[in-house]
Structure formats: C-alpha cells, structure tokens
Design a protein around this motif. Structure first.
Motif, PDB file in Angstrom:
ATOM      1  N   SER A 156       0.833  -1.202   0.000  1.00 14.70           N
ATOM      2  CA  SER A 156       0.000   0.000   0.000  1.00 14.70           C
ATOM      3  C   SER A 156       0.865   1.248   0.000  1.00 14.70           C
ATOM      4  CB  SER A 156      -0.909   0.007   1.235  1.00 14.70           C
ATOM      5  OG  SER A 156      -1.661   1.212   1.307  1.00 14.70           O
ATOM      6  N   ASP A 157       0.444   2.250  -0.731  1.00 15.16           N
ATOM      7  CA  ASP A 157       1.149   3.525  -0.689  1.00 15.16           C
ATOM      8  C   ASP A 157       1.218   4.026   0.747  1.00 15.16           C
ATOM      9  OD1 ASP A 157       1.377   3.453  -3.403  1.00 15.16           O
ATOM     10  OD2 ASP A 157      -0.181   4.939  -3.810  1.00 15.16           O
ATOM     11  N   MET A 158       2.348   4.576   1.098  1.00 23.13           N
ATOM     12  CA  MET A 158       2.575   5.191   2.412  1.00 23.13           C
ATOM     13  C   MET A 158       2.688   4.173   3.541  1.00 23.13           C
ATOM     14  SD  MET A 158       2.853   8.391   1.809  1.00 23.13           S
ATOM     15  CE  MET A 158       2.434   9.613   0.557  1.00 23.13           C
ATOM     16  N   SER A 159       2.823   2.878   3.260  1.00 27.69           N
ATOM     17  CA  SER A 159       2.977   1.910   4.346  1.00 27.69           C
ATOM     18  C   SER A 159       4.372   2.023   4.950  1.00 27.69           C
ATOM     19  CB  SER A 159       2.742   0.489   3.839  1.00 27.69           C
ATOM     20  OG  SER A 159       3.700   0.134   2.870  1.00 27.69           O
ATOM     21  N   SER A 160       4.474   1.864   6.255  1.00 32.08           N
ATOM     22  CA  SER A 160       5.754   2.018   6.945  1.00 32.08           C
ATOM     23  C   SER A 160       5.687   1.354   8.310  1.00 32.08           C
ATOM     24  CB  SER A 160       6.105   3.505   7.112  1.00 32.08           C
ATOM     25  OG  SER A 160       5.258   4.116   8.072  1.00 32.08           O
ATOM     26  N   PHE A 161       6.868   1.159   8.921  1.00 33.90           N
ATOM     27  CA  PHE A 161       6.919   0.652  10.285  1.00 33.90           C
ATOM     28  C   PHE A 161       6.182   1.598  11.238  1.00 33.90           C
ATOM     29  CE2 PHE A 161      11.035  -1.062   8.560  1.00 33.90           C
ATOM     30  CZ  PHE A 161      10.657  -2.398   8.571  1.00 33.90           C
ATOM     31  N   ALA A 162       6.262   2.903  10.952  1.00 37.56           N
ATOM     32  CA  ALA A 162       5.708   3.894  11.864  1.00 37.56           C
ATOM     33  C   ALA A 162       4.184   3.874  11.892  1.00 37.56           C
ATOM     34  CB  ALA A 162       6.206   5.290  11.495  1.00 37.56           C
ATOM     35  N   LYS A 251      -6.723  14.582   4.243  1.00 37.16           N
ATOM     36  CA  LYS A 251      -5.989  13.618   3.404  1.00 37.16           C
ATOM     37  C   LYS A 251      -5.002  12.878   4.307  1.00 37.16           C
ATOM     38  CE  LYS A 251      -7.910  15.796  -0.097  1.00 37.16           C
ATOM     39  NZ  LYS A 251      -9.044  15.238  -0.858  1.00 37.16           N
ATOM     40  N   GLY A 252      -5.492  11.855   5.000  1.00 37.38           N
ATOM     41  CA  GLY A 252      -4.729  11.274   6.100  1.00 37.38           C
ATOM     42  C   GLY A 252      -3.654  10.274   5.755  1.00 37.38           C
ATOM     43  N   ALA A 253      -3.459   9.928   4.468  1.00 33.91           N
ATOM     44  CA  ALA A 253      -2.429   8.955   4.108  1.00 33.91           C
ATOM     45  C   ALA A 253      -1.044   9.573   4.250  1.00 33.91           C
ATOM     46  CB  ALA A 253      -2.635   8.461   2.683  1.00 33.91           C
ATOM     47  N   SER A 254      -0.206   8.954   5.074  1.00 34.77           N
ATOM     48  CA  SER A 254       1.140   9.467   5.356  1.00 34.77           C
ATOM     49  C   SER A 254       1.959   8.350   5.975  1.00 34.77           C
ATOM     50  CB  SER A 254       1.065  10.655   6.327  1.00 34.77           C
ATOM     51  OG  SER A 254       2.299  10.878   6.959  1.00 34.77           O
ATOM     52  N   LYS A 255       3.246   8.317   5.694  1.00 37.65           N
ATOM     53  CA  LYS A 255       4.120   7.316   6.303  1.00 37.65           C
ATOM     54  C   LYS A 255       4.163   7.456   7.817  1.00 37.65           C
ATOM     55  CE  LYS A 255       7.230   6.381   2.416  1.00 37.65           C
ATOM     56  NZ  LYS A 255       6.915   4.942   2.332  1.00 37.65           N
ATOM     57  N   ASP A 259      -1.405   4.257   6.270  1.00 37.64           N
ATOM     58  CA  ASP A 259      -1.173   4.038   4.841  1.00 37.64           C
ATOM     59  C   ASP A 259      -2.457   4.319   4.055  1.00 37.64           C
ATOM     60  OD1 ASP A 259      -2.754   1.682   4.916  1.00 37.64           O
ATOM     61  OD2 ASP A 259      -1.011   0.418   5.300  1.00 37.64           O
ATOM     62  N   LYS A 260      -2.318   4.334   2.726  1.00 38.59           N
ATOM     63  CA  LYS A 260      -3.453   4.712   1.883  1.00 38.59           C
ATOM     64  C   LYS A 260      -4.592   3.704   1.972  1.00 38.59           C
ATOM     65  CE  LYS A 260      -4.572   6.448  -2.725  1.00 38.59           C
ATOM     66  NZ  LYS A 260      -5.847   5.717  -2.835  1.00 38.59           N
ATOM     67  N   LYS A 330      -0.371  19.083   3.402  1.00 46.00           N
ATOM     68  CA  LYS A 330      -1.049  18.142   2.515  1.00 46.00           C
ATOM     69  C   LYS A 330      -2.020  17.229   3.262  1.00 46.00           C
ATOM     70  CE  LYS A 330       2.784  18.023  -0.804  1.00 46.00           C
ATOM     71  NZ  LYS A 330       3.789  17.152  -1.483  1.00 46.00           N
ATOM     72  N   ILE A 331      -1.929  17.185   4.567  1.00 46.49           N
ATOM     73  CA  ILE A 331      -2.781  16.299   5.362  1.00 46.49           C
ATOM     74  C   ILE A 331      -4.113  16.969   5.686  1.00 46.49           C
ATOM     75  CG2 ILE A 331      -2.963  14.938   7.475  1.00 46.49           C
ATOM     76  CD1 ILE A 331      -0.823  13.952   5.492  1.00 46.49           C
ATOM     77  N   ILE A 332      -4.061  18.187   6.168  1.00 45.04           N
ATOM     78  CA  ILE A 332      -5.276  18.977   6.412  1.00 45.04           C
ATOM     79  C   ILE A 332      -5.132  20.268   5.606  1.00 45.04           C
ATOM     80  CG2 ILE A 332      -6.817  19.994   8.130  1.00 45.04           C
ATOM     81  CD1 ILE A 332      -5.825  18.040  10.158  1.00 45.04           C
ATOM     82  N   PRO A 333      -5.475  20.212   4.312  1.00 49.28           N
ATOM     83  CA  PRO A 333      -5.282  21.367   3.424  1.00 49.28           C
ATOM     84  C   PRO A 333      -6.084  22.582   3.874  1.00 49.28           C
ATOM     85  CG  PRO A 333      -5.676  19.359   2.164  1.00 49.28           C
ATOM     86  CD  PRO A 333      -5.977  19.033   3.596  1.00 49.28           C
ATOM     87  N   VAL A 334      -5.531  23.745   3.552  1.00 51.33           N
ATOM     88  CA  VAL A 334      -6.145  24.991   4.010  1.00 51.33           C
ATOM     89  C   VAL A 334      -7.541  25.210   3.431  1.00 51.33           C
ATOM     90  CG1 VAL A 334      -3.968  26.149   4.523  1.00 51.33           C
ATOM     91  CG2 VAL A 334      -4.917  26.280   2.204  1.00 51.33           C
TER      92      VAL A 334
END
Length: 392
Positions: A156-162, A251-255, A259-260, A330-334
C-alpha cells in the motif's frame, strides 16, 4: 492582559533568549515520562507526570481486544506548571494522529506556559503516545506485522513501520476512529472535573480551561466545543494549528499517520456506511443520535452533514476559536479549514501562513543544524506568540 509582561519579555532578541531549536534539544534530554518527581526547566517552569486511570466505556463502545491493552487504561500525562503556581488558568494541549511520543510537543507546552502563565496539560488521545504498547513504535517489532500486511493486502502507498499498527487497527475496524475519540472525551470530562473541583494533584482549583489543538486534536477539540459536555467549555477558547477541517476534506495517508489502504477504508466507511451502521438500537447509536457530542461528531464528518447544527454552534463560538493553517499542509489542506471555519455567518478567526523553509503537516518546525534554524525559531515564536495572545 494579565500576562502581558510575559509576552513583552519574550520580545528579546534571539541572542538574549533560548530559541525553539535549543529548547527542543534540551527538553528532549531532560524529559522522562516515567519520572515520578518534578523536573525543573528554565524560568521557574516545572514538569510533573500525573497518573490517570481511564474508566473503560461499557458495551459496544470498546472491543474486548482493546480492553486488554493495559497501557490505554492506566497511564501518566505531563503537566507544565508556570512560574506563578497560583495561576488560575489551564491550557489543554491535544496532539496529532498516530503520535507515539511527547518529544515534539515539549517546546510547545513550555512556551505556552511561559507566555501565558498557564498550567499546560499534555493529555494523550486513547491508544496514542504512552497509551499504546511500546511495540507499536518499535521498527523491529513491527517488521513482521508490516510484511504480513503487505503480503495479504498488497503493497500500500505510504505503508511504513511507523504507521502499520494504526493502519491495521483502522482497516480492521474503522469505528475505532470514533471510539478512541469517545473514550478520550470521557477522560477529558473527568480531568476537567478534577481541576474545577480542586481534586487535581498539581493544578489549583479553577474553571478557566482553554485548548491548544493540533491536527486530529483540533478535530476532537471542535467536537468538544460544539458538544460542550456538562457545559465545561462554555467560556473556553480554542486555538487551532494545522487543523480545523471537517473529516471529508482531510488527506490522512502518510508514512507517519496511516497508509493509503487504511485511509481509504476509513474515508469510505464514514462517508458511505457510517450513518447506516448507527441506525439500529444500541448504546453507541443512542449516544450518536441524542447527545450533543455525538451530533457534533456526525456534523464534523462532511460539510453537508448536519450543516445547520454545526454552523449554528460555530456562529456562537466565533469569538472563541482562532486557527492557523499552513499553505503546504497536505494532510489537512487549508481549503478544507477555510470552508469549515469561515463558510458561515459570523466567521471564526482564521489565517493562512507559508513558512520560508521546508516543512510538512507532521513536522511543521524541523530541527536543523544550519543557520536556517534561526528562521525556524522565528516562525515557531510567531505562531506561539499569536496563540498566547489569544489564550492569555
């Protein structure tokens, strides 16, 4: 304002005062969430870690599996005490989604305490910070979980250990997004009751409780202000940083968050399925349909959902809410923040800024070992001076 002298004193040049970058490094070194004794930092400010036991919600508000996570039930939270311990002002500071440490927020709390003369409480959202197992932030411990997720669901896009722990939990049950917030709000009601009745072990009795909120902490704080449980926040002020939007414009997808795959699952659930899922009879459904906090949550999902409810309350609160959004967030756009807070009669105070350095929603104030640190220091102070002027 009664603490104007604090703000004036902070007008000193960078050479005369410790800047954000230095404070971040120093506070990171001295902070220990397991310390049962107070920690003295500069200007007479101290940090206390206060123990808290959450009363677990009954029935379908929390799963049996989640009940077994002891860290979420019994934990501690930091309180920054001002130099004047007789202060009758308190600021609750709420963090972002998938945070596993207070480190980022220590300079935030220290500056709010210093500039406003308030007690500052860093209270963790359910299953976040130290309310989650330590393995959730351990890359080695998360390796197998990440590999299994990628094997079962595809990369998945943005997948990570975190973010794999939160991603798995929300993919498995998107209602955890609401349930975690519900438990936290119930905890906050208990906390504010302890403060207002004089039963808090560190903070003197007071009803003057304001909020500084960031990211998903802002989303939760807006729900609290709109719902106003037990009329606790009738006279409170809320300062929002990098937040303020209804859920549908996030837009909550982020490493660093989820994840997306997880975000798409949560987004689709709340936009398409949620209202149908809560149509039946249950304690959870009754809460969401009849309580002001439940209605506030539903109204903050999308601009068109219970719009009159949301905007009528925001109109009453227009002088009690102030917000700053960042143009490159990019997560909570203005755009989403602006539509939520100013798209009604009687607009809340709102400002958009763009820092002259590389930043992100997750890391608005990067700690850098270059001359650019002075620029970061300046903008950090600018944001927190504005917050202090509004909250003091």
């Amino acid at each position: 304002m009664r603490f104007l002298w604090c703000l004036i004193s902070s007008e000193k040049s960078a050479e005369e005062t410790m800047g954000y970058t230095s404070e971040f490094k120093d506070l990171k070194e001295v902070f220990n969430e397991g310390n049962t004794e107070s920690t003295l930092i500069d200007n007479g400010i101290q940090i206390f870690n206060v123990n808290f036991t959450s009363t677990l919600p009954s029935g379908d508000f929390i799963s049996q599996h989640d009940r077994m996570i002891s860290e979420n039930h019994s934990f501690s939270y930091p309180v920054f005490t001002p130099a004047d311990t007789k202060s009758d002002r308190v600021i609750l500071l709420f963090h972002g989604l998938n945070e596993r440490s207070w480190i980022k927020y220590l300079p935030w709390a220290k500056n709010l305490a210093s500039m406003t003369g308030s007690y500052v409480v860093l209270f963790p959202i359910s299953f976040h910070i130290n309310r989650s197992p330590s393995t959730w932030k351990d890359p080695r411990a998360m390796r197998d979980l990440l590999n299994n997720r990628n094997s079962e669901s595809g990369q998945s896009d943005m997948s990570s250990f975190a973010n794999v722990a939160l991603s798995n939990r929300l993919t498995e049950d998107p209602m955890r997004f609401f349930k975690s917030g519900y438990q936290t709000v119930e905890d906050i009601i208990r906390l504010t009751s302890d403060i207002s009745t004089g039963n808090h072990p560190v903070i003197p009795r007071t009803s003057k409780i304001d909020i500084f909120a960031y990211s998903i902490g802002a989303f939760m704080s807006q729900i609290i202000m709109l719902g106003n449980p037990d009329n606790i926040f009738t006279d409170s002020r809320l300062f929002i940083f990098c937040g303020g939007s209804v859920f549908s414009n996030m837009k909550g997808a982020s490493k660093f968050i989820m994840d997306k795959l997880a975000f798409d699952k949560v987004y689709d659930f709340y936009m398409q399925e949620f209202e149908g899922k809560i149509a039946g009879k249950s304690a959870l459904s009754d809460f969401l349909h009849t309580s002001p906090v439940g209605m506030a949550f539903r109204s903050m999902i999308d601009l068109a959902r219970f719009r009159s409810f949301r905007e009528a309350r925001l109109k009453k609160l227009r002088d009690q809410i102030s917000a700053i959004g960042l143009l490159k967030d990019k997560i909570i756009p203005v755009d989403g923040i602006r539509e939520t807070l100013t798209g009604h009669t009687g607009r809340c105070r709102y400002k958009e800024l763009d820092f002259p350095f590389s930043y992100s929603h997750e890391n608005p104030f990067p700690v850098v070992e270059t001359p650019l640190s002075k620029v970061v220091d300046h903008w950090f102070e600018t944001i927190f001076r504005e917050a202090a002027l509004f909250l003091a």
